[in-house]
Write an enzyme that holds these catalytic residues in place. Structure first.
Site, short mmCIF file in Angstrom:
data_model
loop_
_atom_site.label_atom_id
_atom_site.label_comp_id
_atom_site.label_asym_id
_atom_site.label_seq_id
_atom_site.Cartn_x
_atom_site.Cartn_y
_atom_site.Cartn_z
N CYS A 1 46.90 47.72 -15.57
CA CYS A 1 47.66 48.94 -15.36
C CYS A 1 47.34 49.96 -16.46
CB CYS A 1 49.15 48.61 -15.36
SG CYS A 1 50.18 50.08 -15.28
N GLU B 1 45.46 85.11 22.70
CA GLU B 1 46.67 84.72 21.96
C GLU B 1 46.27 83.85 20.79
OE1 GLU B 1 49.21 82.53 24.58
OE2 GLU B 1 49.05 84.04 26.15
N GLU C 1 55.32 76.29 21.59
CA GLU C 1 54.93 75.40 20.50
C GLU C 1 56.06 75.33 19.48
OE1 GLU C 1 52.03 74.23 21.28
OE2 GLU C 1 51.09 73.43 19.47
N CYS D 1 50.74 50.36 -18.66
CA CYS D 1 51.39 49.32 -19.48
C CYS D 1 50.49 48.14 -19.77
CB CYS D 1 52.68 48.85 -18.81
SG CYS D 1 52.35 47.85 -17.36
N ARG E 1 55.43 66.94 25.36
CA ARG E 1 54.37 66.82 26.35
C ARG E 1 54.29 65.39 26.89
NH1 ARG E 1 48.10 68.35 25.49
NH2 ARG E 1 48.09 66.48 24.21
N PHE F 1 37.27 64.47 16.44
CA PHE F 1 37.85 64.04 17.70
C PHE F 1 37.19 64.79 18.86
CE2 PHE F 1 40.80 64.29 21.21
CZ PHE F 1 41.30 63.01 21.31
N ASP F 2 37.12 66.11 18.71
CA ASP F 2 36.56 66.93 19.80
C ASP F 2 35.08 66.60 20.04
OD1 ASP F 2 38.97 68.15 20.20
OD2 ASP F 2 38.55 69.81 18.84
N LYS G 1 38.41 77.16 18.51
CA LYS G 1 39.04 76.56 17.33
C LYS G 1 38.32 77.01 16.06
CE LYS G 1 40.80 72.39 17.99
NZ LYS G 1 41.80 71.47 18.04
N ASP H 1 49.53 75.80 15.85
CA ASP H 1 49.22 74.39 15.59
C ASP H 1 50.50 73.60 15.32
OD1 ASP H 1 47.80 72.13 15.21
OD2 ASP H 1 47.06 72.63 13.21
N TYR I 1 54.78 80.61 25.05
CA TYR I 1 53.56 81.28 25.52
C TYR I 1 53.25 81.10 27.00
CZ TYR I 1 52.02 76.63 23.98
OH TYR I 1 51.92 75.29 23.75
N LEU J 1 44.01 72.02 26.78
CA LEU J 1 43.08 73.15 26.95
C LEU J 1 41.67 72.70 26.61
CD1 LEU J 1 44.94 76.06 25.10
CD2 LEU J 1 44.43 75.94 27.54
N LYS K 1 46.42 80.43 18.78
CA LYS K 1 46.67 79.03 19.12
C LYS K 1 47.53 78.45 18.00
CE LYS K 1 44.38 74.88 20.81
NZ LYS K 1 45.18 73.92 20.10
N CYS L 1 57.18 48.87 -17.13
CA CYS L 1 56.09 49.85 -16.98
C CYS L 1 56.73 51.24 -16.87
CB CYS L 1 55.29 49.49 -15.73
SG CYS L 1 53.97 50.65 -15.37
N CYS M 1 51.03 47.46 -9.94
CA CYS M 1 51.40 46.90 -11.24
C CYS M 1 52.69 46.11 -11.05
CB CYS M 1 51.61 48.02 -12.26
SG CYS M 1 52.42 47.41 -13.75
#
Ligand code: IVH
Length: 685
Positions: free
Chosen positions: A422, A128, A186, A425, A151, A42-43, A325, A132, A238, A103, A130, A446, A440
């Site tokens: 399966c 500090e 958090e 069975c 948020r 993502f970042d 990170k 999660d 925080y 951030l 972070k 089964c 199945c």
């Protein structure tokens, strides 16, 4: 035509595609709690988008994901078939006094060093952890906690105060503080609680939470504070905001907050230079693994508040802070074999059996491969060396195979084929259109499905039969004493006493548990039957509308679809369930055993004082919780709705009613009733 347009066009296309992809990823992460991209992917995509936007300033768009934070706001529920519940929301959305920003972050220690070096000389930095989890904003007025907002989209958040009040370390009252201030922090689900919750979900065959963050986020948006309390959330604060607050540095303020009774981490440190910052990062990179909660990095903040103000903000992030990170841990290992597991509902899940490998302190040897499409998309097969990753995702994931195209002699032939029958069975597997899973269909014959149905039936939220655990079910199943749920009620002390490993005392307990289950109310019996997709809440809603099994049996799909939460697929599953003669046989035997197949009179409204009324609840209350008021409305024949309209009979108003709601109510001339007046009305006072 512009000479460069041919070169530019693919990049402009990439920019548009990235905006779309990141917008979707935000929705899946914040609203659905089902992340599809790793944080790192993502970042990286976000950085690329920022780069492209800088290159093509003419494509600036204030709605771009680079310009706003992802939103966790709960979307209004879609309209029910009757259209009455349209727009109903579980939580009130309230505007933040100060926007909640994100951030800037980096995975590179060099970039962090650079950021520190570029600060004006002599600037102190607070380091500090972070945490999660998910951010929360707590509002205190005259010492009292009055609002707790998620948020949201950064500008407005959902008020989850009733759930926040279940966290013991969050003070509801504080003394000696300024009249108004805000604390941010958090909300987390500690590892131990997270593991217990997932174990429980595994037993119930409910989908597991990928990590504590998702679990905390899902929990905070529950509508049942008792369940929230049971799960055991925690919080670290925080950041303090407001006017006329004591102190000139961030560090001083956090210490003050600690004195006021807030839960502030002990890991906070003031660093005077880049070496101290880097030493802090190096220390916590390993030490964080011993913490009771999840962390995914370090946050660096300029300590002096005046200097913070000078540095200011971008649209999305403060310039006075940055996050480092921690990289996800990954390892290459051999995929020895793919085995197939059949679950309670018949879904066949492929499982990777790996050469054991050490990852983030645990040995990993198995990982889910989800379904056929997942295996195909990664193009992996036994004999490949594959990447196993464990980052924020505590459940190990296979993220790909060793590149380039492997040439290992052990790699199996080219095509990959999912089994057609399966493994348990031998029944021919089916794949429902639009679903990723193979299933199945042999529900009644089964073994894992048969045992699974019994395990579900006896589970805590269903019939709650003590003493009949997974192992005993397996034992009795193998002995031929327990083939379906109705057999439970034919078990005799003699049958049990002769079973190996089943002492006299446990046999007695079990029989007592079976006897007691005959008092379980109809809604839970319906849930216990294990009709596909009929979960606890849906069962409750169905049981309310159809107060006996006989009436439910007559219901058509159209009639069932009229119930809130019941869509065509669920309706069809119910009708199909009743059209199978094997199920009818089981139901007859259960009925003979004396189970409750009828609703109790007290399950409906107990008075009609509010009959026909649509009532909106707004604000916070002192005598009862919002949920309690909801129940009172229903028990008196009224209906709780989410948004104000001209059909609203009145608004039950507590402290801090949302300004939007007040405006609308005044415009439409809807009556507003206080907590005391309401209690008077239903004679509770
Ligand atoms: S300060 C304006 N400090 O990380 C600065 N955030 O990726 C506000 N987070 O939304 C944030 N631990 O939910 C700050 N010690 C910490 C944090 C922290 C975790 C979260 C927070 C924020 C997100 C940004």
């Amino acid at each position: 035509m512009d000479l460069f347009s041919d070169i530019e066009e693919p990049e402009r296309e990439e920019l548009r595609a990235l905006r779309k992809e990141l917008e979707e990823a935000n929705y899946k992460y914040y609203v659905l709690n089902q992340p599809t991209l790793s944080d790192r992917d993502f970042d990286e995509k976000m950085h690329r988008l920022q780069e492209l936007e800088a290159q093509y300033p003419d494509m600036f768009d204030p709605k771009s994901p680079t310009q706003h934070v992802g939103s966790d706001l709960e979307k209004p529920h879609p309209a029910s078939p009757q259209g009455e519940e349209k727009g109903r929301k579980a939580f009130e959305t309230v505007k933040h006094k100060y926007p909640m920003l994100s951030l800037a972050n980096s995975y590179s220690r060099e970039e962090i060093e650079d950021w520190v070096r570029k600060l004006p000389a002599g600037v102190e930095i607070v380091c500090e952890l972070k945490y999660d989890g998910l951010s929360i904003s707590l509002w205190y007025e005259n010492g009292k906690l009055v609002r707790a907002l998620t948020r949201g989209d950064g500008q407005q958040g959902d008020d989850v105060i009733d759930n926040i009040k279940t966290i013991p370390s969050i003070p509801r009252y504080v003394v000696g503080t300024p009249s108004n201030f805000e604390m941010r922090g958090e909300v987390l689900l500690p590892w131990e609680r997270f593991e217990a919750l997932n174990k429980e979900r595994e037993e119930q065959e409910e989908p597991l939470f990928a990590n504590p963050r998702n679990a905390a986020s899902g929990t905070l948006k529950l509508q049942d504070p008792k369940e929230v309390a049971r799960r055991g959330l925690e919080a670290y604060l925080y950041y303090m905001l407001g006017e006329d607050l004591p102190g000139t540095t961030h560090y001083e303020r956090l210490n003050t907050a600690r004195e006021w009774g807030f839960h502030i981490s002990d890991a906070i440190k003031v660093c005077k230079n880049v070496d101290e910052v880097m030493a802090y990062i190096a220390y916590w990179d390993t030490e964080r693994k011993n913490l009771p909660v999840a962390t995914d990095g370090i946050v660096l903040k300029v300590n002096n508040l005046a200097q913070q103000q000078e540095l200011g903000y971008t649209a999305k992030t403060p310039r006075w802070a940055i996050a480092y990170k921690f990289p996800a841990e990954k390892q290459l290992t051999l995929l020895r074999e793919i085995t197939y597991q059949v679950g309670r509902t018949g879904v066949v899940t492929p499982v990777a059996n790996l050469e054991p490998v050490q990852l983030s302190g645990t040995i990993v040897q198995r990982a889910t491969l989800h379904n056929e499409d997942f295996i195909r998309s990664l193009d992996i097969r036994p004999g490949d060396r594959v990447w196993v990753e464990k980052g924020g995702e505590i459940i190990p994931k296979i993220t790909g195979r060793e590149n380039p195209t492997p040439t290992l002699p052990s790699r199996e032939g080219e095509g990959f084929a999912f089994p057609t029958v399966c493994p348990e069975c031998g029944a021919k597997l089916v794949r429902v259109e639009g679903e990723a899973a193979w299933r199945c269909p042999n529900e009644a014959g089964c073994p894992p499905q048969q045992k699974g149905k019994i395990e579900h039936f006896v589970s805590r939220k269903a019939m709650n039969i003590d003493g009949l655990g997974e192992e005993t079910i397996d034992l009795l199943f193998r002995k031929g004493l327990l083939n379906d749920i109705a057999d439970i009620y034919s078990l005799r002390a003699e049958d049990l006493a002769v079973q190996e490993r089943l002492g006299d005392k446990s046999a007695q307990n079990m029989l007592a548990g079976i006897e007691a289950s005959k008092q379980v109310p109809w809604a839970r019996v319906l849930f216990a039957l294990g009709i596909r997709m009929v979960g606890e809440t849906t069962a409750k809603k169905i049981a309310k509308r159809y107060t006996s099994i006989d009436s439910l049996r007559q219901a058509t799909t159209e009639q069932l679809c009229a119930i809130d939460d019941v869509g065509p697929q669920i309706a069809e599953n119910i009708v199909e369930y009743f059209s199978d003669s094997r199920n009818i046989d089981i139901l007859n035997r259960l009925q003979q055993a004396g189970l409750r197949f009828k609703g109790e009179a007290d399950e409906g409204p107990q008075s009609d004082k509010l009959a026909g009324m649509s009532i909106v609840i707004s604000g916070t209350f002192s005598h009862h919780s919002r949920d309690e008021y909801k129940t009172m409305i229903e028990q008196n024949g009224g209906k709780n709705v989410g948004s104000v309209s001209k059909k609203t009979s009145f608004i039950l108003v507590g402290d801090n009613m949302g300004p939007e709601k007040r405006k609308k109510a005044e415009e439409l001339g809807v009556k507003m009733i206080s907590e005391d007046e309401f209690l008077e009305m239903i004679n509770e006072n």
